[in-house]
Design a protein around this motif. Sequence first.
Motif, short mmCIF file in Angstrom:
data_model
loop_
_atom_site.label_atom_id
_atom_site.label_comp_id
_atom_site.label_asym_id
_atom_site.label_seq_id
_atom_site.Cartn_x
_atom_site.Cartn_y
_atom_site.Cartn_z
N PRO A 11 179.21 98.06 51.65
CA PRO A 11 178.20 98.78 50.84
C PRO A 11 176.88 98.03 50.75
N GLU A 12 176.92 96.71 50.94
CA GLU A 12 175.68 95.93 50.87
C GLU A 12 174.73 96.26 52.02
N LEU A 13 175.24 96.91 53.07
CA LEU A 13 174.41 97.24 54.24
C LEU A 13 173.94 98.69 54.23
N ARG A 14 174.19 99.41 53.14
CA ARG A 14 173.95 100.85 53.13
C ARG A 14 172.50 101.20 53.45
N ASP A 15 171.54 100.38 53.04
CA ASP A 15 170.13 100.68 53.29
C ASP A 15 169.58 99.96 54.51
N ALA A 16 170.42 99.17 55.17
CA ALA A 16 169.98 98.41 56.36
C ALA A 16 170.23 99.23 57.62
N PRO A 17 169.44 98.98 58.67
CA PRO A 17 169.73 99.65 59.95
C PRO A 17 171.00 99.06 60.57
N VAL A 18 171.97 99.91 60.83
CA VAL A 18 173.29 99.46 61.30
C VAL A 18 173.69 100.24 62.54
N ALA A 19 174.31 99.55 63.49
CA ALA A 19 174.86 100.21 64.68
C ALA A 19 176.27 99.72 64.91
N VAL A 20 177.15 100.63 65.27
CA VAL A 20 178.49 100.28 65.71
C VAL A 20 178.44 100.15 67.22
N ALA A 25 177.40 104.25 67.78
CA ALA A 25 176.96 105.06 66.64
C ALA A 25 175.93 104.28 65.86
N LYS A 26 175.14 104.99 65.07
CA LYS A 26 174.11 104.34 64.26
C LYS A 26 173.94 105.13 62.97
N ASN A 27 173.43 104.44 61.92
CA ASN A 27 173.20 105.14 60.66
C ASN A 27 171.77 105.69 60.61
N GLU A 28 171.46 106.38 59.52
CA GLU A 28 170.14 107.02 59.41
C GLU A 28 169.01 106.00 59.45
N ALA A 29 169.23 104.83 58.83
CA ALA A 29 168.18 103.81 58.82
C ALA A 29 167.87 103.34 60.24
N ALA A 30 168.89 103.22 61.09
CA ALA A 30 168.65 102.81 62.48
C ALA A 30 167.97 103.92 63.27
N LYS A 31 168.31 105.18 62.96
CA LYS A 31 167.68 106.30 63.65
C LYS A 31 166.16 106.30 63.46
N LYS A 32 165.72 105.85 62.28
CA LYS A 32 164.28 105.85 62.00
C LYS A 32 163.53 104.89 62.91
N GLY A 75 165.92 93.82 63.42
CA GLY A 75 166.82 93.53 62.31
C GLY A 75 168.11 94.35 62.33
N LEU A 76 168.42 94.97 63.47
CA LEU A 76 169.60 95.82 63.56
C LEU A 76 170.87 95.02 63.32
N VAL A 77 171.70 95.51 62.40
CA VAL A 77 172.98 94.87 62.10
C VAL A 77 174.05 95.50 62.99
#
Length: 403
Positions: A23-32, A45-52, A70-72
């Motif tokens: 949950p600490e990464l919820r606002d960070a750009p993240v990719a699986v 896969a990627k989250n919405e923050a990474a899509k931006k 800064g992609l996690v």
Amino acid sequence: MDRVILHCDMNSFYASVELLSHPELRDAPVAVCGDPTSRRGIVLAKNEAAKKFGVVTAETIWQARRKCPGLVLLPPHHHLYREYSERVNAIYEEYTDLVEPFSVDESWLDVTGSLHLLDGDGRAVADRIRARVKKELGLTVSVGVSFNKVFAKLGSDYKKPNATTVISPQNWRDIVWPLPVGALLFVGKIAQATLAQFGVRTIGQLASMDVGQLETLMGKAGRQLHEYANGLEHEPVRPRSELEPPKSVGSGSTFQRDLTSRREVGAALSLLSDEVAMRLRRCGMYAGGVAVTLRTPDFQDRSRQKRFASPTHLMRELADGAMELLDTFWKPPAPIRMLTVTAIALTEEADAYEQTDLLDTAAPRREKQEKLESAMDKIRGKYGMGAVRFGAPSPEKKEDTLS
């Protein structure tokens, strides 16, 4: 009466499931993604923050990091995705028994017959499902509501994340026809390029084409796409119990370094055969034969297949058969970049075993192997696929196939 079909598409599914544990990464750009040290690690896969930042699925990790320094990066956990897929489909099945999974994170629902129990409104049902998935699983889903499966899928893609879009008999031309032709189900890059040669770039332009010309260009697929574009798709939503059983089950890996020894190759075949055997047992299927494909470093593919004396769903028998096959067309130290093991000629569990030969000395060994692999299935079911497995070289990318 028009049908009411929902298409539910989980938003950033792999990434969203992973973020439940972070949950600490919820606002960070993240990719699986796969292993960032491998030759061709890619974004799964990627989250919405990474899509931006413009990160897209299937691009290499270095390309994604160039866009987003800064992609996690998080490793995939496929057993979790299967678990959450089952849980979300269980929610869908509380609204209708007509639930057809399209992929691990997408399903169609035909709620026509149950609308009288659900306020009589497709949008209200979709909104209720979205709210439940969010509350009970912590995930979001976009839902398309329409009178056929193709337009329902267009609706779920139309607005994301966590949205409901209704494409009705009254508004579908206004919504669908201006969309790019590539938004239509089964219109891939090759079809887009073919259609673009004739100035067809929107679904509306496709709908207005002469169907005979489309058939000349694309065969039967041309007529099918013409029907899709004109809202004439009537395929029923089929529940999981009625879906055709797979004709083959396969697993393949591209390796971090080329394999050159028989020991390495044997270990790799064991790992791939283990995955295939486990999936066969889950499906209640047995393999009547096995196929092996290898890819060389210069991307040349070679393959062979063979039938078994009797069907099997055991890793050791699949692996032994695969190694016997490979020995017929590969000699070490010829390098191997990729291997695929595929179970073929599948049969139902009830028909799998032939009458046992009373003089079959291999029967006790087979029974012992059956118990071993069944025990491994139970451990994996409780603790995940990685809890126990056979050793093999590290894959760069593993691909499962089911057809």
